[in-house]
Design an enzyme around this catalytic site. Structure first.
Site, PDB file in Angstrom:
ATOM      1  N   VAL A   1      14.401 -11.337  -6.618  1.00 58.24           N
ATOM      2  CA  VAL A   1      15.015 -10.036  -6.936  1.00 58.24           C
ATOM      3  C   VAL A   1      15.982  -9.567  -5.850  1.00 58.24           C
ATOM      4  O   VAL A   1      16.880  -8.760  -6.122  1.00 58.24           O
ATOM      5  CB  VAL A   1      13.963  -8.923  -7.197  1.00 58.24           C
ATOM      6  CG1 VAL A   1      13.114  -9.205  -8.408  1.00 58.24           C
ATOM      7  CG2 VAL A   1      13.100  -8.669  -5.966  1.00 58.24           C
TER       8      VAL A   1
ATOM      9  N   SER B   1       4.702   3.143  -3.552  1.00 60.31           N
ATOM     10  CA  SER B   1       3.440   3.078  -2.800  1.00 60.31           C
ATOM     11  C   SER B   1       3.138   4.436  -2.190  1.00 60.31           C
ATOM     12  O   SER B   1       4.058   5.225  -1.925  1.00 60.31           O
ATOM     13  CB  SER B   1       3.576   2.055  -1.670  1.00 60.31           C
ATOM     14  OG  SER B   1       2.520   2.204  -0.748  1.00 60.31           O
TER      15      SER B   1
ATOM     16  N   TYR C   1       8.297  -0.799   5.172  1.00 58.32           N
ATOM     17  CA  TYR C   1       7.757  -0.686   3.812  1.00 58.32           C
ATOM     18  C   TYR C   1       7.833   0.765   3.310  1.00 58.32           C
ATOM     19  O   TYR C   1       8.218   1.006   2.161  1.00 58.32           O
ATOM     20  CB  TYR C   1       6.311  -1.182   3.856  1.00 58.32           C
ATOM     21  CG  TYR C   1       5.598  -1.301   2.537  1.00 58.32           C
ATOM     22  CD1 TYR C   1       5.863  -2.360   1.671  1.00 58.32           C
ATOM     23  CD2 TYR C   1       4.615  -0.372   2.163  1.00 58.32           C
ATOM     24  CE1 TYR C   1       5.178  -2.487   0.474  1.00 58.32           C
ATOM     25  CE2 TYR C   1       3.922  -0.499   0.976  1.00 58.32           C
ATOM     26  CZ  TYR C   1       4.205  -1.552   0.130  1.00 58.32           C
ATOM     27  OH  TYR C   1       3.515  -1.681  -1.061  1.00 58.32           O
TER      28      TYR C   1
ATOM     29  N   ALA D   1       9.957   3.018   4.274  1.00 57.53           N
ATOM     30  CA  ALA D   1      11.375   3.330   4.034  1.00 57.53           C
ATOM     31  C   ALA D   1      11.849   2.718   2.720  1.00 57.53           C
ATOM     32  O   ALA D   1      12.552   3.364   1.928  1.00 57.53           O
ATOM     33  CB  ALA D   1      12.226   2.803   5.192  1.00 57.53           C
TER      34      ALA D   1
ATOM     35  N   LYS E   1      10.073   1.902   0.050  1.00 54.05           N
ATOM     36  CA  LYS E   1       9.471   2.551  -1.109  1.00 54.05           C
ATOM     37  C   LYS E   1       9.992   3.983  -1.273  1.00 54.05           C
ATOM     38  O   LYS E   1      10.206   4.438  -2.387  1.00 54.05           O
ATOM     39  CB  LYS E   1       7.946   2.543  -0.991  1.00 54.05           C
ATOM     40  CG  LYS E   1       7.331   1.143  -1.000  1.00 54.05           C
ATOM     41  CD  LYS E   1       7.656   0.377  -2.270  1.00 54.05           C
ATOM     42  CE  LYS E   1       6.801  -0.871  -2.431  1.00 54.05           C
ATOM     43  NZ  LYS E   1       7.147  -1.636  -3.634  1.00 54.05           N
TER      44      LYS E   1
ATOM     45  N   ILE F   1      -4.963  -1.233  -3.659  1.00 50.79           N
ATOM     46  CA  ILE F   1      -5.327  -1.923  -4.896  1.00 50.79           C
ATOM     47  C   ILE F   1      -5.715  -3.358  -4.543  1.00 50.79           C
ATOM     48  O   ILE F   1      -5.011  -4.014  -3.761  1.00 50.79           O
ATOM     49  CB  ILE F   1      -4.126  -1.937  -5.881  1.00 50.79           C
ATOM     50  CG1 ILE F   1      -3.560  -0.523  -6.115  1.00 50.79           C
ATOM     51  CG2 ILE F   1      -4.526  -2.622  -7.196  1.00 50.79           C
ATOM     52  CD1 ILE F   1      -4.494   0.484  -6.743  1.00 50.79           C
TER      53      ILE F   1
HETATM   54  N1  LIG Z   1      -1.820  -3.998  -3.608  1.00 51.49           N
HETATM   55  C1  LIG Z   1      -1.661  -2.771  -3.155  1.00 51.49           C
HETATM   56  O1  LIG Z   1      -2.578  -2.191  -2.563  1.00 51.49           O
HETATM   57  C2  LIG Z   1      -0.358  -2.041  -3.362  1.00 51.49           C
HETATM   58  C3  LIG Z   1      -0.325  -0.694  -3.002  1.00 51.49           C
HETATM   59  C4  LIG Z   1       0.855   0.019  -3.192  1.00 51.49           C
HETATM   60  C5  LIG Z   1       1.951  -0.594  -3.733  1.00 51.49           C
HETATM   61  N2  LIG Z   1       1.903  -1.907  -4.069  1.00 51.49           N
HETATM   62  C6  LIG Z   1       3.108  -2.499  -4.635  1.00 51.49           C
HETATM   63  O2  LIG Z   1       2.802  -3.068  -5.888  1.00 51.49           O
HETATM   64  C7  LIG Z   1       3.647  -4.186  -6.125  1.00 51.49           C
HETATM   65  C8  LIG Z   1       2.794  -5.401  -6.449  1.00 51.49           C
HETATM   66  O3  LIG Z   1       1.914  -5.637  -5.370  1.00 51.49           O
HETATM   67  P1  LIG Z   1       0.723  -6.686  -5.420  1.00 51.49           P
HETATM   68  O4  LIG Z   1      -0.361  -6.128  -4.588  1.00 51.49           O
HETATM   69  O5  LIG Z   1       0.445  -7.096  -6.798  1.00 51.49           O
HETATM   70  O6  LIG Z   1       1.408  -7.881  -4.593  1.00 51.49           O
HETATM   71  P2  LIG Z   1       1.125  -9.439  -4.576  1.00 51.49           P
HETATM   72  O7  LIG Z   1      -0.243  -9.741  -5.105  1.00 51.49           O
HETATM   73  O8  LIG Z   1       1.485  -9.858  -3.198  1.00 51.49           O
HETATM   74  O9  LIG Z   1       2.204 -10.011  -5.622  1.00 51.49           O
HETATM   75  C9  LIG Z   1       3.552  -9.871  -5.334  1.00 51.49           C
HETATM   76  C10 LIG Z   1       4.357 -10.303  -6.536  1.00 51.49           C
HETATM   77  O10 LIG Z   1       5.739 -10.069  -6.258  1.00 51.49           O
HETATM   78  C11 LIG Z   1       6.448 -11.281  -6.408  1.00 51.49           C
HETATM   79  N3  LIG Z   1       7.580 -11.299  -5.487  1.00 51.49           N
HETATM   80  C12 LIG Z   1       7.568 -11.137  -4.142  1.00 51.49           C
HETATM   81  N4  LIG Z   1       8.816 -11.200  -3.662  1.00 51.49           N
HETATM   82  C13 LIG Z   1       9.625 -11.439  -4.710  1.00 51.49           C
HETATM   83  C14 LIG Z   1      11.019 -11.629  -4.855  1.00 51.49           C
HETATM   84  N5  LIG Z   1      11.845 -11.585  -3.801  1.00 51.49           N
HETATM   85  N6  LIG Z   1      11.529 -11.854  -6.094  1.00 51.49           N
HETATM   86  C15 LIG Z   1      10.717 -11.906  -7.167  1.00 51.49           C
HETATM   87  N7  LIG Z   1       9.379 -11.728  -7.094  1.00 51.49           N
HETATM   88  C16 LIG Z   1       8.851 -11.508  -5.879  1.00 51.49           C
HETATM   89  C17 LIG Z   1       5.449 -12.380  -6.169  1.00 51.49           C
HETATM   90  O11 LIG Z   1       5.909 -13.582  -6.784  1.00 51.49           O
HETATM   91  P3  LIG Z   1       5.356 -15.043  -6.324  1.00 51.49           P
HETATM   92  O12 LIG Z   1       3.988 -15.168  -6.936  1.00 51.49           O
HETATM   93  O13 LIG Z   1       6.337 -16.004  -6.902  1.00 51.49           O
HETATM   94  O14 LIG Z   1       5.304 -15.044  -4.834  1.00 51.49           O
HETATM   95  C18 LIG Z   1       4.212 -11.770  -6.835  1.00 51.49           C
HETATM   96  O15 LIG Z   1       4.271 -11.941  -8.229  1.00 51.49           O
HETATM   97  C19 LIG Z   1       4.495  -4.344  -4.867  1.00 51.49           C
HETATM   98  O16 LIG Z   1       5.734  -3.695  -5.056  1.00 51.49           O
HETATM   99  C20 LIG Z   1       3.689  -3.612  -3.818  1.00 51.49           C
HETATM  100  O17 LIG Z   1       4.513  -3.147  -2.780  1.00 51.49           O
HETATM  101  C21 LIG Z   1       0.767  -2.660  -3.892  1.00 51.49           C
END
Ligand SMILES: NC(=O)c1ccc[n+]([C@@H]2O[C@H](COP(=O)([O-])OP(=O)(O)OC[C@H]3O[C@@H](n4cnc5c(N)ncnc54)[C@H](OP(=O)(O)O)[C@@H]3O)[C@@H](O)[C@H]2O)c1
Length: 243
Positions: A61, A141, A154, A156, A158, A187
């Site tokens: 992306v 986030s 992060y 900044a 978000k 999460i």
């Molecule tokens: N988990 C939490 O506690 C939490 C809290 C607040 C916000 N968030 C936000 O929620 C979203 C999802 O988080 P998650 O916890 O599910 O993360 P995750 O388990 O680390 O998964 C990240 C996903 O993003 C994809 N990705 C990473 N960089 C990318 C890029 N440059 N282009 C395309 N795809 C990319 C990865 O693809 P690959 O599998 O191919 O690497 C994976 O599918 C993120 O935006 C994160 O900042 C998460």
């Protein structure tokens, strides 16, 4: 064919969103990923098991040329497809104290979340305006709302997406397109894998980490027809952490 695109749909929150948007809203889901092909295939299998449809689309992306090329080629192959829902979910964290933060850790995090939002959303914006219907949901986030020490980059990135959400919602509300942000707290996913839940629980009123499915339920509602009068909002889903 009505479609929803979920960036970072291969794992974690994105995977749960792919499944719900496909199964509950009936969209053909474009499952985007960057590197983890096995995980993306697993997501596709999960939603196909439920009788839903989708396909995998690989691009980084944060890379404008790659995004444009992949989406352009996909659009040409599917002239009948109408993308109604865009979930900007892909995100990375590169935590560390600001004092020690390298330029790479600063820019890579901004590039995926903030630039990624631009690259993907901008590709579709004229089509959405022409079709006079759309749902854009940006996964931000709690850090982008209240700021988190050790995550200046992060937070900044978000917070930037929060501002973009509010501004774009005002630009395109008239065309029946809503733009909202969902701000999760802790999460369970690969991103929070190494964290000490027992310790962190103390600052979460709900006394636990959230599940990806719980975030997906909220995203699914915002992506539905029912949520047409909600736009420009940032909805916290964090077990009660004051944000
Ligand atoms: N988990 C939490 O506690 C939490 C809290 C607040 C916000 N968030 C936000 O929620 C979203 C999802 O988080 P998650 O916890 O599910 O993360 P995750 O388990 O680390 O998964 C990240 C996903 O993003 C994809 N990705 C990473 N960089 C990318 C890029 N440059 N282009 C395309 N795809 C990319 C990865 O693809 P690959 O599998 O191919 O690497 C994976 O599918 C993120 O935006 C994160 O900042 C998460």
């Amino acid at each position: 064919m009505k479609c929803a695109l979920v960036t970072g749909g291969s794992r974690g929150i994105g995977r749960a969103i792919c499944k719900k948007v496909a199964v509950e809203l009936g969209y053909h889901v474009l499952i985007n990923y960057q590197g983890n092909e096995e995980a993306a295939k697993e997501t596709l299998a999960i939603l196909e098991d439920e009788g839903a449809t989708g396909e995998i689309i690989k691009f980084n992306v944060g890379d404008p040329a790659e995004v444009k090329d992949a989406l352009q080629r996909w659009s040409e192959r599917h002239p009948e497809a109408v993308v109604e829902v865009i979930v900007n979910n892909a995100g990375i964290a590169r935590d560390g104290l600001f004092m020690w933060m390298s330029p790479e850790d600063w820019s890579s995090v901004l590039n995926v979340s903030l630039q990624g939002f631009y690259n993907v959303t901008h590709f579709f914006i004229q089509k959405l305006l022409r079709q006079r219907y759309g749902r854009i949901i940006n996964i931000v986030s709690v850090s982008g709302v209240k700021g988190t020490a050790g995550q200046v980059n992060y937070s900044a990135a978000k917070a930037g997406v929060v501002g973009a959400t509010k501004a774009l919602a005002q630009e395109i509300g008239k065309r029946n397109i809503t733009v909202n942000a969902v701000a999760p707290g802790f999460i369970r996913s690969d991103m929070t894998e190494g964290m000490d839940e027992k310790e962190l629980r103390k600052i979460i009123p709900a006394n636990r980490f959230g599940e990806a499915e719980e975030v997906a339920d909220l995203v699914c509602f915002l992506a539905s027809k029912k949520a047409g009068y909600i736009t420009g909002e940032v909805i916290n889903i964090n077990g009660g952490i004051y944000a």
